[in-house]
Design a protein around this motif. Structure first.
Motif, short mmCIF file in Angstrom:
data_model
loop_
_atom_site.label_atom_id
_atom_site.label_comp_id
_atom_site.label_asym_id
_atom_site.label_seq_id
_atom_site.Cartn_x
_atom_site.Cartn_y
_atom_site.Cartn_z
N GLY A 168 0.74 -1.29 -0.01
CA GLY A 168 -0.09 0.04 0.05
C GLY A 168 0.88 1.50 0.15
N ILE A 169 0.09 2.45 0.26
CA ILE A 169 0.85 3.82 0.23
C ILE A 169 1.67 3.74 1.47
CG2 ILE A 169 0.53 6.14 0.13
CD1 ILE A 169 -2.47 5.38 -1.48
N HIS A 170 2.92 4.07 1.34
CA HIS A 170 3.79 4.47 2.50
C HIS A 170 3.23 5.71 3.29
CE1 HIS A 170 7.40 4.65 4.94
NE2 HIS A 170 7.59 3.12 4.70
N PRO A 171 3.49 5.57 4.41
CA PRO A 171 3.35 6.85 5.31
C PRO A 171 3.85 8.13 4.95
CG PRO A 171 3.41 4.85 6.62
CD PRO A 171 3.74 4.48 5.23
N ILE A 172 5.37 7.83 4.55
CA ILE A 172 6.15 8.95 4.07
C ILE A 172 5.53 9.67 2.79
CG2 ILE A 172 7.72 7.53 2.63
CD1 ILE A 172 8.61 10.86 4.77
N THR A 173 4.81 8.85 1.99
CA THR A 173 4.46 9.42 0.75
C THR A 173 3.20 10.43 1.24
OG1 THR A 173 5.10 7.64 -0.45
CG2 THR A 173 3.55 8.96 -1.64
N PHE A 225 3.62 -1.83 -5.14
CA PHE A 225 4.05 -0.63 -4.09
C PHE A 225 4.42 0.37 -4.79
CE2 PHE A 225 7.68 1.68 -2.05
CZ PHE A 225 6.78 1.83 -0.86
N LEU A 226 5.16 0.53 -5.62
CA LEU A 226 5.49 1.51 -6.55
C LEU A 226 4.47 2.23 -7.34
CD1 LEU A 226 9.17 0.41 -7.83
CD2 LEU A 226 8.60 2.19 -6.26
N MET A 227 3.61 1.32 -7.94
CA MET A 227 2.49 1.79 -8.83
C MET A 227 1.47 2.53 -7.69
SD MET A 227 1.07 -1.11 -11.47
CE MET A 227 1.01 -2.51 -10.45
N ASN A 228 1.31 1.93 -6.36
CA ASN A 228 0.23 2.63 -5.51
C ASN A 228 0.96 4.02 -4.93
OD1 ASN A 228 -1.81 1.09 -4.90
ND2 ASN A 228 -0.45 -0.31 -3.81
N ASN A 229 2.23 4.09 -5.02
CA ASN A 229 2.58 5.37 -4.22
C ASN A 229 2.70 6.66 -5.36
OD1 ASN A 229 3.83 5.25 -1.28
ND2 ASN A 229 3.90 3.40 -2.32
N GLY A 230 3.09 5.94 -6.41
CA GLY A 230 3.39 6.77 -7.84
C GLY A 230 1.92 7.50 -8.24
N LYS A 231 0.97 6.35 -8.13
CA LYS A 231 -0.42 6.93 -8.48
C LYS A 231 -0.91 8.09 -7.38
CE LYS A 231 -4.22 6.85 -11.04
NZ LYS A 231 -4.04 7.39 -12.49
N TYR A 232 -0.46 7.79 -6.12
CA TYR A 232 -1.15 8.62 -5.26
C TYR A 232 -0.38 10.11 -5.39
CZ TYR A 232 -2.11 10.36 -0.49
OH TYR A 232 -2.41 11.40 0.70
N ILE A 233 0.80 9.99 -5.56
CA ILE A 233 1.58 11.22 -6.03
C ILE A 233 1.11 11.97 -6.93
CG2 ILE A 233 3.71 12.33 -6.96
CD1 ILE A 233 5.22 9.87 -5.17
N SER A 281 -4.56 -11.66 -3.91
CA SER A 281 -5.88 -11.12 -3.40
C SER A 281 -6.01 -10.52 -2.05
CB SER A 281 -6.70 -12.25 -3.38
OG SER A 281 -6.30 -13.07 -2.36
N GLU A 282 -4.67 -10.79 -1.21
CA GLU A 282 -4.35 -9.69 -0.14
C GLU A 282 -3.65 -8.48 -0.48
OE1 GLU A 282 -5.24 -10.86 2.99
OE2 GLU A 282 -6.47 -12.53 2.11
N TRP A 283 -3.04 -8.55 -1.45
CA TRP A 283 -2.52 -7.21 -1.93
C TRP A 283 -3.39 -5.95 -2.18
CZ3 TRP A 283 1.83 -8.92 -5.94
CH2 TRP A 283 2.79 -9.74 -5.20
N VAL A 284 -2.96 -4.89 -2.29
CA VAL A 284 -3.95 -3.81 -2.33
C VAL A 284 -3.72 -2.71 -3.33
CG1 VAL A 284 -3.02 -2.44 -0.65
CG2 VAL A 284 -5.25 -1.89 -1.34
N ILE A 285 -4.55 -2.33 -4.34
CA ILE A 285 -4.44 -1.30 -5.07
C ILE A 285 -5.29 -0.19 -4.73
CG2 ILE A 285 -4.21 -0.21 -7.64
CD1 ILE A 285 -3.28 -3.09 -8.50
N LEU A 291 -6.64 2.70 -11.21
CA LEU A 291 -5.68 1.94 -11.31
C LEU A 291 -5.78 0.44 -11.04
CD1 LEU A 291 -2.60 1.68 -11.63
CD2 LEU A 291 -2.01 2.21 -9.37
N ARG A 292 -6.65 0.18 -10.19
CA ARG A 292 -6.94 -1.41 -9.91
C ARG A 292 -7.65 -1.91 -11.16
NH1 ARG A 292 -8.82 -0.51 -5.26
NH2 ARG A 292 -11.32 -0.41 -5.90
N MET A 293 -8.65 -1.19 -11.62
CA MET A 293 -9.23 -1.69 -12.72
C MET A 293 -8.60 -1.73 -14.15
SD MET A 293 -12.75 0.70 -12.54
CE MET A 293 -13.27 0.24 -14.29
N ASP A 294 -7.54 -0.98 -14.26
CA ASP A 294 -6.48 -0.91 -15.47
C ASP A 294 -5.72 -2.02 -15.25
OD1 ASP A 294 -7.63 1.45 -16.47
OD2 ASP A 294 -6.02 2.62 -15.44
N VAL A 295 -5.16 -2.41 -13.97
CA VAL A 295 -4.20 -3.56 -14.05
C VAL A 295 -5.12 -4.97 -14.01
CG1 VAL A 295 -2.71 -4.86 -12.05
CG2 VAL A 295 -2.75 -2.41 -12.32
#
Length: 654
Positions: A424-429, A504-512, A590-594, A599-603
């Motif tokens: 998921g999205i890191h707290p620092i992000t 992880f990188l996708m989640n944080n990049g999309k959030y940014i 299935s335990e991972w998160v987007i 983005l989830r629909m695209d992946v």
């Protein structure tokens, strides 16, 4: 009989004076005391009595005629500067200047010994000022002549007494303008027994209705601390004190009187003096409360209180420069410096990123008042205070720059020890993006600070183009984003599964990207930066497809129909391998998160596009193969596979 008694009284006084007076000056002082005590003992009468006694002695020593003579007594000393020739008995003539000084002494002594305010009676005030004017003129005349030093000293001493009383009246009229009326018994100069009742409390002035500065939102206000009549009175006093050479004393008296008002006004705003050491040792939560008080207090003091004091001072000391300027700066400097010192202490304290927003608030408060200070601090004496306000504005600006540098260091130092659960999205992000998004609410101010020092007009010396993505602030934020990207890239490497690192990188990049597009960060970073970041997210998505589903699609490849087609047995083996891979992927992912829906629909869509066609082809081939026939066991239909894919990245919600 009455005349005889007065003659005896005069003779007795002559004897006392001669006995006690060891010098002409001391004798003159003793004569003045008697003169002030009893009108019958005026200096003229005493000198006349002395002259009569001396004449009697010259005529024969008082014998004969059978009349009673006055008791013998030593002769009085001659008046100051009187010419005495040898043993001549005739007293020297009293000059007109001496008579003037004596007359003024009698008139002024009546006022300076009053136990009430002279200005409680307008007639007394006018009479006293007239006498003061005459005395000032007399002193100037004596000083210009330079022939009667003793008389000049006596006039100077009388003038000093006048000025002392004028100073008392001056302060009283400023501090308690309503007191210019007859007091209760035991008023001015009393033992104070009635003060508590008169001033409304034992602590003094408890309930006295004086105008006190309070926090306001409309700063177009002037405090009229004195009525026009009171201002006219104190101006008359100030003019006399300046004319007499007591201008500095008058300015000091004014400052002392008004300083009490200024101190009380600031105290009522909830601001208290704090040393830099106290500020640096205080927790930030406590300082935030003090800053919340400081900002309105700063505005109140520099927008209303100080300009009002300048207006009042200019009216009191109208045409009496430079004493008005001296009085003004002495009255307001202490509290002004106290407020400035708190700003300096905050700017030199910790530069933790969470302090940015309160420091920006302080900076804006100081910056915005700078243009209004020029007419208030226009004289040479207060120019230094104006410079100190400008200096604290620059130090607060430097603190803001330092806070941004500390934010960079905070990102660099954030450790990569523990992976974010489920990619998921890191707290620092979250922290950095929300921080920068909030900071852009003060983008214009931050642009000014980053561009350079504040100029004399209260604005940045370099003009700021708010739409310029190459501004100092834009470059600074782009650099922070680059530091964040490198930190996230380092954090992604602690994931053992490369696929999860991509998530992880996708989640944080999309959030940014979302935070940039949703704020003025987009203006600062520009379209090219956003396109570059979007391209990174797309590349991470492709890396995920390759590392996760690449082997799955490879397993499902069966070739075309006809020559080279796989036998049914080989296809069954591929199906079993697919089932194993797919179950492993589904169990983990299935335990991972987007976090982002799109983005989830695209992946998911990309997974379906790569898996479903080849899987459906494999199942169709197997079903049509005569070797499998009815013995074919299909664990997952294409619909089952698609349904499972649609439940990926939900963080274990299902």
């Amino acid at each position: 009989m009455a005349e005889d008694g007065e003659e005896k009284l005069l003779a007795t006084v002559q004897h006392i004076v001669q006995t006690l007076g060891s010098s002409d000056t001391m004798t003159e002082d003793i004569l003045k005391v008697f003169s002030n005590y009893d009108g019958r003992l005026s200096l003229d009468k005493l000198y006349a009595a002395r002259g009569a006694a001396a004449a009697a002695v010259a005529a024969g020593g008082g014998g004969g005629g059978g009349e009673r003579s006055l008791p013998a007594s030593p002769p009085l000393p001659p008046p100051p500067q009187a010419a005495v020739s040898g043993s001549a008995a005739r007293p020297p003539p009293v000059t007109s200047m001496e008579r003037t000084v004596r007359t003024l002494d009698r008139q002024i002594s009546q006022f300076v010994t009053m136990n009430r305010l002279i200005w409680a009676d307008s007639v007394d005030a006018d009479t006293f000022l007239e006498a003061v004017d005459d005395l000032i003129g007399t002193v100037q005349e004596l000083d210009a002549a330079g022939t009667n030093r003793v008389l000049l000293d006596r006039a100077d001493e009388l003038l000093s007494r006048c000025m002392a009383r004028l100073e008392d009246e001056f302060r009283a009229l400023i501090e308690r303008p309503d007191d210019a009326a007859p007091l209760a018994p035991g008023g001015f100069g009393s033992d104070g027994s009635d003060d508590e009742e008169f001033y409304g409390g034992a602590d003094g002035y408890a309930d006295e209705p004086i105008p006190i500065a309070k926090p306001v939102t409309d700063y177009d206000v002037v405090i009229d601390a004195l009525s026009p009549g009171s201002i006219a009175n104190v101006h008359q006093i100030a003019r006399r004190m300046v004319d007499a050479g007591f201008g500095r004393e008058c300015a000091e008296a004014y400052a002392a009187a008004r300083r009490c008002f200024v101190d009380e006004s600031v105290a009522r705003l909830g601001v208290r003096p704090r040393t830099a050491e106290e500020v640096h040792a205080s927790p930030w939560e406590e300082l935030e409360v003090e800053i919340a008080r400081w900002i309105p207090a700063f505005n109140m003091v520099f927008r209303i209180l100080i300009p009002s004091e300048r207006r009042l001072c200019d009216r009191v000391f109208d045409s009496l420069a430079p004493f008005g300027d001296l009085a003004f700066i002495a009255a307001v400097r202490t509290q002004a410096i106290q407020l400035i010192a708190f700003g300096d202490a905050i700017s030199s304290s910790s530069r933790s990123p969470e302090r940015l927003f309160r420091v920006v608030d302080m900076y804006e408060a100081v910056r915005d008042i700078l243009p209004d200070l020029d007419p208030v601090f226009s004289d040479p004496y207060s120019a230094a205070l104006r410079a100190e306000v400008s200096a604290v504005c620059n130090t607060l600006g430097s603190s803001i720059k330092g806070i941004f540098m500390e934010l960079e260091n905070l990102i660099r130092r954030d450790p990569a020890r523990v992976a974010t659960p489920r990619g998921g999205i890191h707290p620092i992000t979250r922290y950095v993006m929300n921080y920068l998004r909030a900071a852009c609410g003060s983008r214009q101010t931050l642009e000014e600070v980053m561009e350079g020092d504040i100029g004399a007009g209260g604005r940045a010396a370099v003009a700021v183009d708010p739409d310029r993505s190459t501004s100092s602030l834009a470059v600074h934020i782009a650099w922070i984003m680059d530091v964040l990207h490198k930190n996230l890239d380092t954090k992604s490497k602690i994931y053992r599964d490369p696929s999860l690192a991509c998530i992880f990188l996708m989640n944080n990049g999309k959030y940014i990207i979302q935070k940039v597009n949703d704020s003025e960060l987009g203006v600062l970073l520009g379209d090219d930066w956003i396109k570059q970041m979007t391209s990174r997210v797309r590349r991470w998505s492709m890396d995920y497809q390759r590392t996760t589903w690449g082997k799955v699609t490879t397993v499902l490849q069966i070739g075309g129909p006809g020559v080279g087609a796989l036998p049914a047995k080989a296809m069954m083996q591929k199906l079993r391998m697919f089932n194993t891979y797919f179950e492993e992927i589904y169990s983990a992912q299935s335990e991972w998160v987007i976090a982002d829906d799109q983005l989830r629909m695209d992946v998911r869509g990309a997974v379906e596009d790569s898996v479903m066609p080849v899987y459906a082809t494999l199942i169709a081939r197997l079903k049509s193969s005569p070797e499998t026939g009815r013995d074919l066991f299909i664990k997952y239909t294409p619909e089952d596979v698609q349904a499972h894919i649609e439940h990926l990245f939900e963080g274990g919600a299902n």
